[in-house]
Design a protein around this motif. Structure first.
Motif, PDB file in Angstrom:
ATOM      1  N   ARG A   1     -16.338  15.343  58.173  1.00 59.81           N
ATOM      2  CA  ARG A   1     -15.186  16.145  58.616  1.00 59.81           C
ATOM      3  C   ARG A   1     -13.878  15.609  58.073  1.00 59.81           C
ATOM      4  O   ARG A   1     -12.901  16.350  57.958  1.00 59.81           O
ATOM      5  CB  ARG A   1     -15.092  16.131  60.147  1.00 59.81           C
ATOM      6  N   GLY A   2     -13.844  14.309  57.829  1.00 58.04           N
ATOM      7  CA  GLY A   2     -12.600  13.708  57.382  1.00 58.04           C
ATOM      8  C   GLY A   2     -12.717  12.203  57.313  1.00 58.04           C
ATOM      9  O   GLY A   2     -13.816  11.637  57.328  1.00 58.04           O
ATOM     10  N   PHE A   3     -11.563  11.535  57.242  1.00 56.04           N
ATOM     11  CA  PHE A   3     -11.548  10.072  57.139  1.00 56.04           C
ATOM     12  C   PHE A   3     -10.219   9.533  57.627  1.00 56.04           C
ATOM     13  O   PHE A   3      -9.227  10.270  57.774  1.00 56.04           O
ATOM     14  CB  PHE A   3     -11.806   9.620  55.704  1.00 56.04           C
ATOM     15  N   ILE A   4     -10.226   8.236  57.883  1.00 54.94           N
ATOM     16  CA  ILE A   4      -8.993   7.525  58.223  1.00 54.94           C
ATOM     17  C   ILE A   4      -8.798   6.440  57.177  1.00 54.94           C
ATOM     18  O   ILE A   4      -9.681   5.584  56.986  1.00 54.94           O
ATOM     19  CB  ILE A   4      -9.058   6.902  59.623  1.00 54.94           C
ATOM     20  N   VAL A   5      -7.683   6.465  56.493  1.00 57.18           N
ATOM     21  CA  VAL A   5      -7.378   5.404  55.536  1.00 57.18           C
ATOM     22  C   VAL A   5      -6.820   4.220  56.315  1.00 57.18           C
ATOM     23  O   VAL A   5      -5.906   4.359  57.133  1.00 57.18           O
ATOM     24  CB  VAL A   5      -6.424   5.882  54.430  1.00 57.18           C
ATOM     25  N   THR A   6      -7.423   3.053  56.088  1.00 57.36           N
ATOM     26  CA  THR A   6      -7.087   1.869  56.895  1.00 57.36           C
ATOM     27  C   THR A   6      -6.946   0.666  55.963  1.00 57.36           C
ATOM     28  O   THR A   6      -7.757  -0.257  55.988  1.00 57.36           O
ATOM     29  CB  THR A   6      -8.189   1.592  57.942  1.00 57.36           C
ATOM     30  N   ASP A   7      -5.925   0.690  55.148  1.00 53.91           N
ATOM     31  CA  ASP A   7      -5.770  -0.400  54.184  1.00 53.91           C
ATOM     32  C   ASP A   7      -5.321  -1.691  54.860  1.00 53.91           C
ATOM     33  O   ASP A   7      -4.784  -1.694  55.959  1.00 53.91           O
ATOM     34  CB  ASP A   7      -4.826   0.024  53.061  1.00 53.91           C
ATOM     35  N   HIS A   8      -5.582  -2.781  54.153  1.00 56.58           N
ATOM     36  CA  HIS A   8      -5.431  -4.110  54.736  1.00 56.58           C
ATOM     37  C   HIS A   8      -3.979  -4.565  54.879  1.00 56.58           C
ATOM     38  O   HIS A   8      -3.164  -4.401  53.971  1.00 56.58           O
ATOM     39  CB  HIS A   8      -6.114  -5.154  53.841  1.00 56.58           C
ATOM     40  N   ILE A   9      -3.713  -5.188  56.011  1.00 58.84           N
ATOM     41  CA  ILE A   9      -2.538  -6.034  56.202  1.00 58.84           C
ATOM     42  C   ILE A   9      -3.070  -7.386  56.683  1.00 58.84           C
ATOM     43  O   ILE A   9      -3.556  -7.508  57.808  1.00 58.84           O
ATOM     44  CB  ILE A   9      -1.565  -5.465  57.253  1.00 58.84           C
ATOM     45  N   ASP A  10      -3.037  -8.375  55.831  1.00 60.00           N
ATOM     46  CA  ASP A  10      -3.471  -9.735  56.182  1.00 60.00           C
ATOM     47  C   ASP A  10      -2.344 -10.681  55.803  1.00 60.00           C
ATOM     48  O   ASP A  10      -2.333 -11.249  54.695  1.00 60.00           O
ATOM     49  CB  ASP A  10      -4.770 -10.110  55.453  1.00 60.00           C
ATOM     50  N   VAL A  11      -1.381 -10.832  56.681  1.00 54.77           N
ATOM     51  CA  VAL A  11      -0.196 -11.645  56.400  1.00 54.77           C
ATOM     52  C   VAL A  11      -0.625 -13.076  56.063  1.00 54.77           C
ATOM     53  O   VAL A  11      -1.434 -13.686  56.767  1.00 54.77           O
ATOM     54  CB  VAL A  11       0.765 -11.632  57.597  1.00 54.77           C
ATOM     55  N   GLY A  12      -0.080 -13.580  54.951  1.00 52.51           N
ATOM     56  CA  GLY A  12      -0.386 -14.943  54.537  1.00 52.51           C
ATOM     57  C   GLY A  12      -1.542 -15.047  53.570  1.00 52.51           C
ATOM     58  O   GLY A  12      -1.850 -16.144  53.082  1.00 52.51           O
ATOM     59  N   HIS A  13      -2.192 -13.905  53.264  1.00 55.06           N
ATOM     60  CA  HIS A  13      -3.320 -13.895  52.338  1.00 55.06           C
ATOM     61  C   HIS A  13      -3.040 -12.903  51.210  1.00 55.06           C
ATOM     62  O   HIS A  13      -2.122 -12.118  51.278  1.00 55.06           O
ATOM     63  CB  HIS A  13      -4.609 -13.529  53.072  1.00 55.06           C
ATOM     64  N   TRP A  14      -3.827 -12.960  50.170  1.00 54.41           N
ATOM     65  CA  TRP A  14      -3.669 -12.072  49.018  1.00 54.41           C
ATOM     66  C   TRP A  14      -2.253 -12.170  48.421  1.00 54.41           C
ATOM     67  O   TRP A  14      -1.659 -11.173  48.012  1.00 54.41           O
ATOM     68  CB  TRP A  14      -3.959 -10.616  49.403  1.00 54.41           C
ATOM     69  N   ARG A  15      -1.744 -13.381  48.366  1.00 51.93           N
ATOM     70  CA  ARG A  15      -0.351 -13.568  47.935  1.00 51.93           C
ATOM     71  C   ARG A  15      -0.134 -13.269  46.469  1.00 51.93           C
ATOM     72  O   ARG A  15       1.007 -13.062  46.022  1.00 51.93           O
ATOM     73  CB  ARG A  15       0.087 -14.999  48.248  1.00 51.93           C
ATOM     74  N   GLU A  16      -1.220 -13.242  45.694  1.00 50.26           N
ATOM     75  CA  GLU A  16      -1.072 -12.943  44.275  1.00 50.26           C
ATOM     76  C   GLU A  16      -0.861 -11.448  44.026  1.00 50.26           C
ATOM     77  O   GLU A  16      -0.599 -11.036  42.887  1.00 50.26           O
ATOM     78  CB  GLU A  16      -2.304 -13.427  43.499  1.00 50.26           C
ATOM     79  N   PHE A  17      -0.958 -10.642  45.083  1.00 44.92           N
ATOM     80  CA  PHE A  17      -0.764  -9.205  44.965  1.00 44.92           C
ATOM     81  C   PHE A  17       0.552  -8.794  45.626  1.00 44.92           C
ATOM     82  O   PHE A  17       0.993  -9.420  46.583  1.00 44.92           O
ATOM     83  CB  PHE A  17      -1.908  -8.444  45.643  1.00 44.92           C
ATOM     84  N   ASP A  18       1.149  -7.748  45.102  1.00 41.46           N
ATOM     85  CA  ASP A  18       2.354  -7.205  45.731  1.00 41.46           C
ATOM     86  C   ASP A  18       1.997  -6.632  47.104  1.00 41.46           C
ATOM     87  O   ASP A  18       0.913  -6.053  47.279  1.00 41.46           O
ATOM     88  CB  ASP A  18       2.957  -6.097  44.872  1.00 41.46           C
ATOM     89  N   PRO A  19       2.884  -6.781  48.080  1.00 43.32           N
ATOM     90  CA  PRO A  19       2.622  -6.173  49.393  1.00 43.32           C
ATOM     91  C   PRO A  19       2.632  -4.657  49.295  1.00 43.32           C
ATOM     92  O   PRO A  19       3.165  -4.081  48.334  1.00 43.32           O
ATOM     93  CB  PRO A  19       3.773  -6.696  50.257  1.00 43.32           C
ATOM     94  N   ILE A  20       2.041  -4.010  50.275  1.00 40.14           N
ATOM     95  CA  ILE A  20       2.026  -2.549  50.283  1.00 40.14           C
ATOM     96  C   ILE A  20       3.440  -1.997  50.308  1.00 40.14           C
ATOM     97  O   ILE A  20       4.286  -2.431  51.087  1.00 40.14           O
ATOM     98  CB  ILE A  20       1.250  -2.012  51.506  1.00 40.14           C
ATOM     99  N   ASP A  21       3.696  -1.042  49.435  1.00 39.20           N
ATOM    100  CA  ASP A  21       4.927  -0.262  49.465  1.00 39.20           C
ATOM    101  C   ASP A  21       4.681   0.866  50.471  1.00 39.20           C
ATOM    102  O   ASP A  21       4.012   1.861  50.157  1.00 39.20           O
ATOM    103  CB  ASP A  21       5.218   0.291  48.068  1.00 39.20           C
ATOM    104  N   PHE A  22       5.185   0.711  51.678  1.00 39.78           N
ATOM    105  CA  PHE A  22       4.843   1.660  52.727  1.00 39.78           C
ATOM    106  C   PHE A  22       5.422   3.045  52.480  1.00 39.78           C
ATOM    107  O   PHE A  22       4.815   4.053  52.876  1.00 39.78           O
ATOM    108  CB  PHE A  22       5.271   1.124  54.093  1.00 39.78           C
ATOM    109  N   ASP A  23       6.569   3.128  51.826  1.00 38.13           N
ATOM    110  CA  ASP A  23       7.096   4.455  51.485  1.00 38.13           C
ATOM    111  C   ASP A  23       6.110   5.192  50.596  1.00 38.13           C
ATOM    112  O   ASP A  23       5.807   6.377  50.815  1.00 38.13           O
ATOM    113  CB  ASP A  23       8.447   4.330  50.787  1.00 38.13           C
ATOM    114  N   GLU A  24       5.594   4.498  49.607  1.00 36.01           N
ATOM    115  CA  GLU A  24       4.623   5.101  48.691  1.00 36.01           C
ATOM    116  C   GLU A  24       3.297   5.381  49.406  1.00 36.01           C
ATOM    117  O   GLU A  24       2.635   6.395  49.141  1.00 36.01           O
ATOM    118  CB  GLU A  24       4.403   4.184  47.493  1.00 36.01           C
ATOM    119  N   TYR A  25       2.923   4.489  50.292  1.00 37.19           N
ATOM    120  CA  TYR A  25       1.666   4.633  51.043  1.00 37.19           C
ATOM    121  C   TYR A  25       1.659   5.937  51.835  1.00 37.19           C
ATOM    122  O   TYR A  25       0.725   6.751  51.723  1.00 37.19           O
ATOM    123  CB  TYR A  25       1.517   3.432  51.981  1.00 37.19           C
ATOM    124  N   PHE A  26       2.686   6.147  52.629  1.00 38.26           N
ATOM    125  CA  PHE A  26       2.726   7.343  53.465  1.00 38.26           C
ATOM    126  C   PHE A  26       2.982   8.600  52.637  1.00 38.26           C
ATOM    127  O   PHE A  26       2.424   9.668  52.928  1.00 38.26           O
ATOM    128  CB  PHE A  26       3.759   7.183  54.579  1.00 38.26           C
TER     129      PHE A  26
END
Length: 258
Positions: free
Chosen positions: A47-72
């Protein structure tokens, strides 16, 4: 502003745990474009899905944080382009006591509809904690889950209870987070979840026959008044969306009924 789905929301037939390119581990795994994720959900007959991307503060530091404006912006566009699907926008927040306040600050003004509260990092040095044996390693994890229930941010669901089983080096016959072995801690989780209307997730990412949490936990949860769990694939690529859902639905029906 966060306005989470009510506990009464009907989420049957919806994959309630899906990652996209906005999660660093999914990006590494070759996650498909958001529009392709929607098509994969349709192809699976969901029927559908829920997108649930990760927020793990203090980890994955080699990656840029989520751009929430772009996310939504991205996921609202996908929702608009797929009116036949039920699509909700959420996050999976990794709980750690030392970063919980930072996580709360990060998400407090976001228009989230669903939040999974998960424990991914429960000890310094996972290999070391596993070397102390199943009882000790899993007890430390369950203490972290108990602490997560008082997180300083709103959440809908407890993610993948039993998570260490995925990575534990123990023999298959010794790997289970058996309810009777950890009853006092698991009963506290159950009591809190039921009293606060917190959802439990049945996570199918561990495999077709090893779902998390296990049947003995769910039977105790049902006996305490718990409602049928939601199902999440924890997919990081679109081919994993809805994985083992038929088996999971039957598994839950055998415990909770229709």
């Amino acid at each position: 502003m966060t306005e989470l789905l009510p506990y009464s929301a009907d989420l049957r037939g919806i994959d309630c745990h899906v990652h996209s390119r906005f999660s660093p581990d999914a990006k590494n795994a070759g996650a498909d474009a958001p529009a392709r994720i929607a098509q994969a959900v349709r192809d699976k007959g969901l029927r559908g899905f829920i997108v649930t991307d990760h927020i793990d503060v203090g980890h994955w530091r080699e990656f840029d944080p989520i751009d929430f404006d772009e996310y939504f912006k991205t996921w609202n566009r996908v929702r608009d382009d797929n009116p036949d699907l039920t699509i909700y926008i959420g996050l999976e927040v990794g709980f750690e006591m030392r970063t919980a306040e930072q996580s709360a600050e990060l998400i407090k003004d976001l228009p989230l509809e669903y939040v999974i509260n998960s424990v991914h990092y429960w000890a310094q040095g996972v290999r070391d904690i596993f070397s102390r044996g199943r009882l000790d390693a899993y007890s430390v994890y369950l203490d972290a889950v108990l602490a997560s229930l008082d997180a300083p941010y709103p959440f809908t669901t407890i993610g993948h209870i039993g998570f260490p089983e995925r990575y534990a080096p123990y023999d298959k016959s010794e790997r289970a987070m058996a309810y009777e072995l950890f009853k006092p801690k698991l009963d506290k989780i159950i009591k809190t979840a039921v009293s606060r209307n917190i959802r439990i997730e049945e996570n199918t990412n561990a495999g077709g026959e090893m779902r998390l949490p296990r049947a003995d936990f769910l039977q105790a949860y049902k006996a305490a008044g718990g409602a049928r769990p939601v199902i999440g694939s924890d997919a990081h690529v679109s081919s994993s969306i809805g994985q083992y859902f038929d088996k999971a639905e039957k598994f839950l029906t055998d415990i909770f009924g229709e």
